[in-house]
Design an enzyme around this catalytic site. Structure first.
Site, PDB file in Angstrom:
ATOM      1  N   CYS A  44     -56.486  70.369 -25.093  1.00  0.00           N
ATOM      2  CA  CYS A  44     -56.639  71.031 -26.391  1.00  0.00           C
ATOM      3  C   CYS A  44     -57.751  70.368 -27.204  1.00  0.00           C
ATOM      4  CB  CYS A  44     -55.313  70.944 -27.130  1.00  0.00           C
ATOM      5  SG  CYS A  44     -55.386  71.498 -28.822  1.00  0.00           S
ATOM      6  N   GLU A  57     -66.444  77.444 -59.534  1.00  0.00           N
ATOM      7  CA  GLU A  57     -66.072  77.861 -58.175  1.00  0.00           C
ATOM      8  C   GLU A  57     -66.688  79.239 -57.901  1.00  0.00           C
ATOM      9  OE1 GLU A  57     -64.181  76.863 -55.347  1.00  0.00           O
ATOM     10  OE2 GLU A  57     -64.683  78.881 -54.668  1.00  0.00           O
ATOM     11  N   CYS A 117     -65.536  66.052 -47.294  1.00  0.00           N
ATOM     12  CA  CYS A 117     -64.872  66.107 -45.983  1.00  0.00           C
ATOM     13  C   CYS A 117     -65.903  65.918 -44.872  1.00  0.00           C
ATOM     14  CB  CYS A 117     -64.127  67.429 -45.818  1.00  0.00           C
ATOM     15  SG  CYS A 117     -65.181  68.853 -46.048  1.00  0.00           S
TER      16      CYS A 117
HETATM   17  C1  LIG Z   1     -63.625  71.520 -50.144  1.00  0.00           C
HETATM   18  S1  LIG Z   1     -63.189  72.870 -51.159  1.00  0.00           S
HETATM   19  C2  LIG Z   1     -62.611  72.007 -52.557  1.00  0.00           C
HETATM   20  C3  LIG Z   1     -61.644  72.735 -53.453  1.00  0.00           C
HETATM   21  C4  LIG Z   1     -60.858  71.891 -54.439  1.00  0.00           C
HETATM   22  N1  LIG Z   1     -61.652  70.888 -55.078  1.00  0.00           N
HETATM   23  C5  LIG Z   1     -59.614  71.287 -53.793  1.00  0.00           C
HETATM   24  O1  LIG Z   1     -59.500  70.070 -53.662  1.00  0.00           O
HETATM   25  O2  LIG Z   1     -58.710  72.064 -53.437  1.00  0.00           O
HETATM   26  C6  LIG Z   1     -64.759  73.489 -51.605  1.00  0.00           C
HETATM   27  C7  LIG Z   1     -64.746  74.670 -52.532  1.00  0.00           C
HETATM   28  O3  LIG Z   1     -66.103  74.968 -52.887  1.00  0.00           O
HETATM   29  C8  LIG Z   1     -66.268  76.372 -52.985  1.00  0.00           C
HETATM   30  N2  LIG Z   1     -67.735  76.627 -52.880  1.00  0.00           N
HETATM   31  C9  LIG Z   1     -68.509  76.668 -51.780  1.00  0.00           C
HETATM   32  N3  LIG Z   1     -69.805  76.804 -52.097  1.00  0.00           N
HETATM   33  C10 LIG Z   1     -69.875  76.844 -53.452  1.00  0.00           C
HETATM   34  C11 LIG Z   1     -70.926  76.933 -54.391  1.00  0.00           C
HETATM   35  N4  LIG Z   1     -72.193  77.028 -53.999  1.00  0.00           N
HETATM   36  N5  LIG Z   1     -70.626  76.932 -55.696  1.00  0.00           N
HETATM   37  C12 LIG Z   1     -69.332  76.841 -56.123  1.00  0.00           C
HETATM   38  N6  LIG Z   1     -68.274  76.740 -55.274  1.00  0.00           N
HETATM   39  C13 LIG Z   1     -68.541  76.725 -53.958  1.00  0.00           C
HETATM   40  C14 LIG Z   1     -65.402  76.908 -51.877  1.00  0.00           C
HETATM   41  O4  LIG Z   1     -65.061  78.239 -52.097  1.00  0.00           O
HETATM   42  C15 LIG Z   1     -64.192  75.949 -51.944  1.00  0.00           C
HETATM   43  O5  LIG Z   1     -63.214  76.458 -52.813  1.00  0.00           O
END
Ligand SMILES: C[S@@+](CC[C@H](N)C(=O)[O-])C[C@H]1O[C@@H](n2cnc3c(N)ncnc32)[C@H](O)[C@@H]1O
Length: 447
Positions: free
Chosen positions: A77, A327, A401
């Protein structure tokens, strides 16, 4: 050295992927599946100018860090990477992954990896593709390493027991009721995947991913008789010939639209599309680390960029005068605004749009004391960082991440007036290679 040749080697070290490192014919060789100090026979799979890759084919002398993988599917896997080593060794690899990637920064204080108590059963979201095996039985599983072939599973030990039981129950139903399973090759059939999400409050959501709508009321009835933790069931329609798992159409077929999660002091409504960190306990530790590094005070104004459904934002709000959450996904912003009301927060403002655009509108509006970033794996847009630099924000807390893109962005910020002061790795994805990190950057002239 030739591909396919076998060598008996002593492993000298480990690399940031957990591979064993040795030298063969003056080339560095990365040996997959071998641990430091082991003597192994390895077979060369790939040769580059100054380095090569090999697979372990026999272990002659074992490392004390070697353990028997707890998962019987581990060899095939592609889900986990670290089950052949002790957790102590896994933590060393993850810490090195951060420090090696960040090696160009001077005088950074590295905190130890924030370890996970639960290395099994931690995932709160699972997406399982379904298929038919060679004997025509319905199976589900993860994809084989570097392939699109499903490894049939009976259980996945990084998922919790209830999720495994629900998946098994659904498989039996599909089998008994002769439901047509989707076939990628022919693009025929109905049933593609199942997504199961659950929260620390023991609420489960199930999403059945289908090629077209179908009456699953009997399955729903059986599921509810068996699992009283199920609070929400959706059908997701994905008619496309694509590797993208979820389609755009969701239809609620049982229960509530959302399930409730509690993170630190706050409650959150989670919809099928909401982004939620996959490991609840580690998520709380990650957020606490980010909040502590930010050194928040109640007279501060903060921005939470890439805020998702506001899970960090609302925890910031309790500690500052005002916080803006940005967001790009509209449904996440709708959730965030609902979550704000649910928690009686009045000093947060959520703005829908790309961070690189929205930050421009905040740039001239008011003085920002601290900004949090939590971007997706690809990191931040340069134009976003440029605006942050122009705004002279004294502190940046960067949650990531992907340490590689985090390093790239931090380097850019260092070239433009910031110093990377502290970094903490967090074990969000135990038994896999991935490591989460929180870093603190401080503006040089704010020191
Ligand atoms: C790693 S997640 C983090 C969410 C939140 N901070 C959490 O801990 O649950 C990244 C977030 O960034 C948003 N995202 C991606 N590209 C973006 C952009 N250019 N501007 C604003 N938000 C964005 C995604 O939709 C997602 O919700």
């Amino acid at each position: 050295m030739e591909v396919g040749h076998k060598y008996k080697v002593t492993i000298e070290d480990f690399d940031i992927n957990g591979y064993g490192v040795c030298h063969i014919d003056n080339k560095v060789c990365f040996v997959i599946g071998a641990l430091k100090d082991e003597v192994v026979v390895c077979e060369i799979t790939n040769i580059h100018k100054s380095y090569a890759f090999a697979n372990t084919v026999e272990i002659i002398e074992k490392s004390p860090y070697r353990v028997e993988p707890e998962c019987k599917y581990y060899d095939k896997c592609g889900g986990c990477d670290m089950m052949h080593m002790s957790y102590e060794m896994e933590c060393m690899v993850k810490e090195r992954r951060l420090t090696q990637t960040f090696r160009h920064f001077k005088d950074v204080i590295y905190h130890p990896l924030i370890q996970a108590k639960n290395k099994k059963g931690y995932r709160n979201k699972v997406l399982m593709p379904f298929s038919k095996d060679l004997d025509d039985y319905v199976v589900y599983g993860f994809y084989e390493k570097k392939s699109h072939k499903i490894v049939p599973l009976n259980e996945c030990i990084i998922s919790d027991d209830t999720t495994n039981d629900i998946l098994y129950f659904i498989t039996r139903y599909l089998e008994i009721f002769h439901i047509k399973i989707y076939d990628e090759a022919t693009h025929k059939g109905l049933f593609r995947e199942v997504m199961i999400r659950h929260t620390a409050l023991n609420e489960y959501m199930i999403v059945l991913v289908l090629t077209h709508d179908y009456d699953f009321s009997v399955l729903v009835k059986y599921l509810l008789e068996e699992f009283d933790c199920i609070k929400s069931i959706y059908i997701n329609i994905n008619p496309e010939r694509t590797n993208v798992i979820l389609g755009n159409t969701y239809k609620l077929i049982y229960g509530s639209k959302t399930i409730t999660e509690k993170i630190l002091e706050m409650k959150f409504q989670v919809s099928p599309q909401s982004f939620l960190q996959v490991n609840h306990n580690q998520c709380e530790k990650l957020y606490m680390e980010a909040l502590n590094l930010a050194d928040l005070r109640n007279d501060m104004v903060a921005i939470d960029a890439y805020c998702g459904m506001g899970s960090i934002t609302l925890n910031i709000a309790r500690r500052v005068k005002k916080v803006y959450g940005i967001e790009v996904v509209e449904s996440a912003i709708i959730n965030a605004k609902e979550n704000m009301k649910l928690n009686n927060i009045t000093n947060a403002e959520f703005i829908c749009g790309a961070c690189e655009d929205v930050i421009q509108t905040l740039a001239n509006k008011e003085k920002i004391d601290v900004i949090f970033f939590d971007p997706p794996r690809k990191g931040c847009e340069k134009s976003f960082l440029d605006t942050v630099i122009k705004m002279n924000i004294p502190r940046i807390v960067y949650v990531s991440c992907n340490v590689a893109t985090c390093q790239r962005d931090c380097l850019y910020l260092e070239e433009h007036g910031y110093i990377l002061e502290e970094a903490t790795p967090v074990d969000m994805f135990s038994r896999t290679l991935h490591v989460e990190a929180v870093t603190l950057l401080v503006r040089k002239d704010a020191k």
